[in-house]
Write a protein that holds these residues in place. Structure first.
Motif, PDB file in Angstrom:
ATOM      1  N   GLY A 277       0.832  -1.212   0.000  1.00 55.04           N
ATOM      2  CA  GLY A 277       0.000   0.000   0.000  1.00 55.04           C
ATOM      3  C   GLY A 277       0.861   1.255   0.000  1.00 55.04           C
ATOM      4  N   TYR A 278       1.899   1.235   0.837  1.00 53.90           N
ATOM      5  CA  TYR A 278       2.787   2.406   0.925  1.00 53.90           C
ATOM      6  C   TYR A 278       3.534   2.630  -0.381  1.00 53.90           C
ATOM      7  N   CYS A 279       4.040   1.524  -0.960  1.00 54.43           N
ATOM      8  CA  CYS A 279       4.777   1.659  -2.218  1.00 54.43           C
ATOM      9  C   CYS A 279       3.862   2.230  -3.299  1.00 54.43           C
ATOM     10  N   ALA A 280       2.600   1.733  -3.348  1.00 56.40           N
ATOM     11  CA  ALA A 280       1.664   2.222  -4.361  1.00 56.40           C
ATOM     12  C   ALA A 280       1.376   3.707  -4.150  1.00 56.40           C
ATOM     13  N   LEU A 281       1.129   4.109  -2.889  1.00 55.32           N
ATOM     14  CA  LEU A 281       0.834   5.516  -2.597  1.00 55.32           C
ATOM     15  C   LEU A 281       2.037   6.406  -2.926  1.00 55.32           C
ATOM     16  N   ALA A 282       3.227   5.914  -2.555  1.00 54.85           N
ATOM     17  CA  ALA A 282       4.437   6.689  -2.849  1.00 54.85           C
ATOM     18  C   ALA A 282       4.628   6.801  -4.353  1.00 54.85           C
ATOM     19  N   GLY A 283       4.329   5.701  -5.081  1.00 56.13           N
ATOM     20  CA  GLY A 283       4.450   5.716  -6.541  1.00 56.13           C
ATOM     21  C   GLY A 283       3.515   6.744  -7.158  1.00 56.13           C
ATOM     22  N   VAL A 284       2.255   6.755  -6.679  1.00 53.75           N
ATOM     23  CA  VAL A 284       1.273   7.726  -7.195  1.00 53.75           C
ATOM     24  C   VAL A 284       1.751   9.151  -6.910  1.00 53.75           C
ATOM     25  N   ALA A 285       2.233   9.370  -5.664  1.00 49.60           N
ATOM     26  CA  ALA A 285       2.702  10.718  -5.287  1.00 49.60           C
ATOM     27  C   ALA A 285       3.892  11.137  -6.152  1.00 49.60           C
ATOM     28  N   LEU A 286       4.756  10.162  -6.419  1.00 48.77           N
ATOM     29  CA  LEU A 286       5.967  10.441  -7.200  1.00 48.77           C
ATOM     30  C   LEU A 286       5.610  10.823  -8.638  1.00 48.77           C
ATOM     31  N   PHE A 287       4.694  10.038  -9.208  1.00 56.11           N
ATOM     32  CA  PHE A 287       4.333  10.280 -10.612  1.00 56.11           C
ATOM     33  C   PHE A 287       3.402  11.473 -10.780  1.00 56.11           C
ATOM     34  N   SER A 288       2.766  11.901  -9.685  1.00 51.25           N
ATOM     35  CA  SER A 288       1.826  13.010  -9.836  1.00 51.25           C
ATOM     36  C   SER A 288       2.506  14.353  -9.586  1.00 51.25           C
ATOM     37  N   GLY A 289       3.825  14.372  -9.535  1.00 48.92           N
ATOM     38  CA  GLY A 289       4.526  15.648  -9.589  1.00 48.92           C
ATOM     39  C   GLY A 289       5.117  16.143  -8.293  1.00 48.92           C
TER      40      GLY A 289
ATOM     41  N   ARG B  91      11.458  10.699   1.508  1.00 51.07           N
ATOM     42  CA  ARG B  91      11.697  10.991   2.928  1.00 51.07           C
ATOM     43  C   ARG B  91      10.431  10.730   3.761  1.00 51.07           C
ATOM     44  N   ASP B  92       9.291  11.257   3.277  1.00 56.89           N
ATOM     45  CA  ASP B  92       8.032  11.083   4.022  1.00 56.89           C
ATOM     46  C   ASP B  92       7.633   9.611   4.088  1.00 56.89           C
ATOM     47  N   ALA B  93       7.755   8.943   2.902  1.00 57.79           N
ATOM     48  CA  ALA B  93       7.320   7.536   2.856  1.00 57.79           C
ATOM     49  C   ALA B  93       8.192   6.675   3.764  1.00 57.79           C
ATOM     50  N   THR B  94       9.518   6.907   3.782  1.00 57.31           N
ATOM     51  CA  THR B  94      10.419   6.090   4.611  1.00 57.31           C
ATOM     52  C   THR B  94      10.094   6.292   6.086  1.00 57.31           C
ATOM     53  N   ALA B  95       9.849   7.552   6.463  1.00 51.61           N
ATOM     54  CA  ALA B  95       9.564   7.812   7.882  1.00 51.61           C
ATOM     55  C   ALA B  95       8.231   7.203   8.283  1.00 51.61           C
ATOM     56  N   SER B  96       7.199   7.402   7.449  1.00 50.70           N
ATOM     57  CA  SER B  96       5.877   6.942   7.893  1.00 50.70           C
ATOM     58  C   SER B  96       5.704   5.437   7.735  1.00 50.70           C
ATOM     59  N   ILE B  97       6.404   4.813   6.765  1.00 51.82           N
ATOM     60  CA  ILE B  97       6.246   3.353   6.619  1.00 51.82           C
ATOM     61  C   ILE B  97       6.817   2.638   7.845  1.00 51.82           C
ATOM     62  N   GLN B  98       7.914   3.176   8.395  1.00 57.85           N
ATOM     63  CA  GLN B  98       8.499   2.543   9.595  1.00 57.85           C
ATOM     64  C   GLN B  98       7.503   2.573  10.747  1.00 57.85           C
ATOM     65  N   THR B  99       6.916   3.760  10.961  1.00 58.55           N
ATOM     66  CA  THR B  99       5.954   3.906  12.062  1.00 58.55           C
ATOM     67  C   THR B  99       4.759   2.973  11.838  1.00 58.55           C
TER      68      THR B  99
END
Lengths: 113, 321
Positions: B97-109, B117-125
């Motif tokens: 789920g996190y990878c997909a959300l990060a992918g969408v965020a990455l591709f959407s600009g 940075r945000d994804a790494t911090a929040s995925i750990q938590t």
């Protein structure tokens, strides 16, 4: 990786665990307090750690298999344990089970030999 | 004596109050007996080092208290395999789920450094939270529930030997389909990764003309995957759905393939003849890509159909035997 001694020791402890309860119940057909019970078991060849024996006695008592009472002996209060009626009944069933198991194991082990 | 009393007090602090006095009274007698034996062995004189050695031999206060309390496991052997399986699945779902959300965020600009940075911090938590939440639920089952409920099962509910696609693969496919669908209907926008060389690429009108059929195909794919995730044991239905999906995909792409023109190449600073060459090459690439996709979909539909037929035949032979 555990060595052969560790493996043997773990298996030996596992093998002893269940049979110790049977031995304690069997020995408590006669009243004992902890110290004399431990010595009686040791005389029969079954050493048991004190740190394990007393908690086991309490557990068996809380399960209703033993009864206990405090009494003075040698100028000191001792807690004497003995089998309850439920304990005696359970012991009889456990002995029957043990004999069946022993017979099966003897057959299997003799066949293997 | 002081050492013995301190030892007993240390054990007592770890015992439940209702049993404390009784257990300590018995322990005191046991230790006094041992002390007497020690005195008898050393002709009446016992040093504090001897008493210390005796207490060390008897056991650490926490160990002794734990033996009296009994040590219920947080997750016992009966519940453990269910906890472990659920935990693995939950962690995989969260990570995907996190990878997909990060992918969408990455591709959407969004800025890629910030996204990572945000994804790494929040995925750990979130992973730690997931571990805690799953463990808490299973610890509650162990403590208050009936662990036997977990081990009640029916062989007929087991997943089939040939269950097809792995659920995790299906989940990933579904997430990508959802992302594509959201982009297709204009709810999310992907960043233009093309370097700015004055070249502009747009979709040709054929895609807009087939908007609804492509939308329908992805809705069907998502629905089919969700059904398969919910009903993994309906092997035949799931195979039939996949076969239909591939046939539908080939059918949807056929009119697109026939259009012969899929991308509009334009650019202010590119000479017309270079644009024409680019347009031809792009269309050729798309032609090969779409043609191959149709071919692969037809092969996959054939393979699913073959497996369905084989399954039916095996079942029929089984009935006759």
């Amino acid at each position: 990786m555990p060595d052969q001694t560790d493996i043997f020791e773990a298996l030996r402890l596992e093998l002893r665990r269940g049979s110790l309860i049977l031995a304690v119940l069997g020995q408590l057909r006669r009243e004992h307090y902890g110290y004399t019970l431990r010595h009686a078991l040791a005389d029969c060849g079954l050493e048991i750690d004190e740190g394990a024996l007393y908690p086991m006695l309490r557990r068996l008592e809380s399960q209703g298999l033993l009864t206990s009472e405090w009494r003075a002996e040698d100028k000191r209060n001792k807690r004497f344990y003995s089998l309850s009626p439920l304990g005696a009944e359970t012991l009889a069933r456990l002995i029957a089970e043990w004999r069946r198991l022993d017979q099966s194991l003897t057959t299997i082990l003799n066949e293997e030999a | 004596m002081d050492l013995i009393e301190r030892y007993l007090a240390a054990i007592g602090r770890e015992l439940p109050e209702r049993d404390r006095a009784d257990i300590l009274a018995e322990l005191r007698e046991v230790l006094m007996d041992k002390l007497d034996a020690l005195k008898a062995a050393s002709t009446g004189k016992v040093s504090s080092a001897d008493v210390e050695a005796m207490l060390i031999g008897y056991g650490h206060p926490l160990t002794i208290a734990a033996r009296y309390r009994g040590s219920p496991s947080l997750i016992g052997p009966e519940v453990f395999p269910f906890w472990w399986k659920t935990l693995r699945m939950a962690l995989i779902v969260v990570a995907i789920g996190y990878c997909a959300l990060a992918g969408v965020a990455l591709f959407s600009g969004r800025n890629e450094h910030m996204v990572i940075r945000d994804a790494t911090a929040s995925i750990q938590t979130t992973l730690v939270f997931t571990f805690g939440a799953v463990t808490l639920v299973f610890a509650a089952i162990e403590r208050f529930g009936k662990p036997g409920m977990l081990t009640r099962w029916k062989p007929r509910n087991l997943p089939p030997k040939d269950r097809g696609m792995h659920p995790a693969e299906r989940l990933v496919e579904t997430l990508f389909s959802v992302a594509f669908l959201l982009w297709w209907v204009g709810l999310i926008h992907f960043r233009n990764w093309m370097p700015d060389v004055g070249l502009k690429l747009d979709l040709a009108p054929v895609w807009a003309a087939n908007f609804w059929s492509i939308l329908g195909y992805f809705v069907f794919e998502i629905a089919g995957n969700l059904f398969a995730l919910a009903q993994p044991r309906r092997v035949a239905v799931n195979r039939a759905l996949r076969m239909t999906k591939y046939l539908l995909g080939a059918a949807v792409l056929s009119p697109v393939f026939e259009a012969g023109h899929w991308l509009e190449v334009s650019g202010l600073h590119i000479p017309p003849h270079a644009q024409a060459i680019l347009q031809t090459n792009m269309d050729l690439g798309m032609k090969v890509g779409i043609g191959m996709t149709i071919l692969i979909m037809l092969c996959m539909a054939g393979a699913e159909g073959w497996r369905l037929w084989k399954r039916r035949r095996t079942a029929a032979v089984g009935v006759l035997a």
